[in-house]
Design a protein around this motif. Sequence first.
Motif, mmCIF file in Angstrom:
data_model
loop_
_atom_site.group_PDB
_atom_site.id
_atom_site.type_symbol
_atom_site.label_atom_id
_atom_site.label_comp_id
_atom_site.label_asym_id
_atom_site.label_seq_id
_atom_site.Cartn_x
_atom_site.Cartn_y
_atom_site.Cartn_z
ATOM 1 N N ASP A 234 -10.756 46.533 -1.787
ATOM 2 C CA ASP A 234 -10.663 47.024 -0.413
ATOM 3 C C ASP A 234 -10.687 48.542 -0.415
ATOM 4 N N ARG B 136 -10.832 51.573 1.835
ATOM 5 C CA ARG B 136 -10.645 51.984 3.218
ATOM 6 C C ARG B 136 -10.900 53.477 3.404
ATOM 7 N N ASN C 128 -13.142 54.294 6.450
ATOM 8 C CA ASN C 128 -12.981 53.521 7.683
ATOM 9 C C ASN C 128 -12.849 54.409 8.912
ATOM 10 N N GLU D 119 -5.427 53.106 10.778
ATOM 11 C CA GLU D 119 -5.953 53.593 9.507
ATOM 12 C C GLU D 119 -5.225 54.876 9.081
ATOM 13 N N SER E 89 -3.120 55.310 5.674
ATOM 14 C CA SER E 89 -3.426 56.329 4.664
ATOM 15 C C SER E 89 -2.194 57.167 4.348
#
Length: 75
Positions: A5, A7, A10, A68, A72
């Motif tokens: 995954d 990200r 994103n 997101e 993070s």
Amino acid sequence: MAKPDNRADNVEHLQQSIQNTQQNLHEAEEYLNEFSSEISSREREEIEDKNERRKRSIEGFRAEVKDEAAHSRES
């Protein structure tokens, strides 16, 4: 083997989606302003309905950007 995954990009993809959707919304509004007297009421209603869906999509994209960003910071 499944991909990990990732990200990392994103938020960038979501922001691009927001910009594209805003552009489509703006163009549709300009079209309605310019040609409203020349299009059928059905076509006008379809465009207005689609613009409402675009507005909801933008809100959803923005919520995803926030998610997101929170993810993070946790990583």
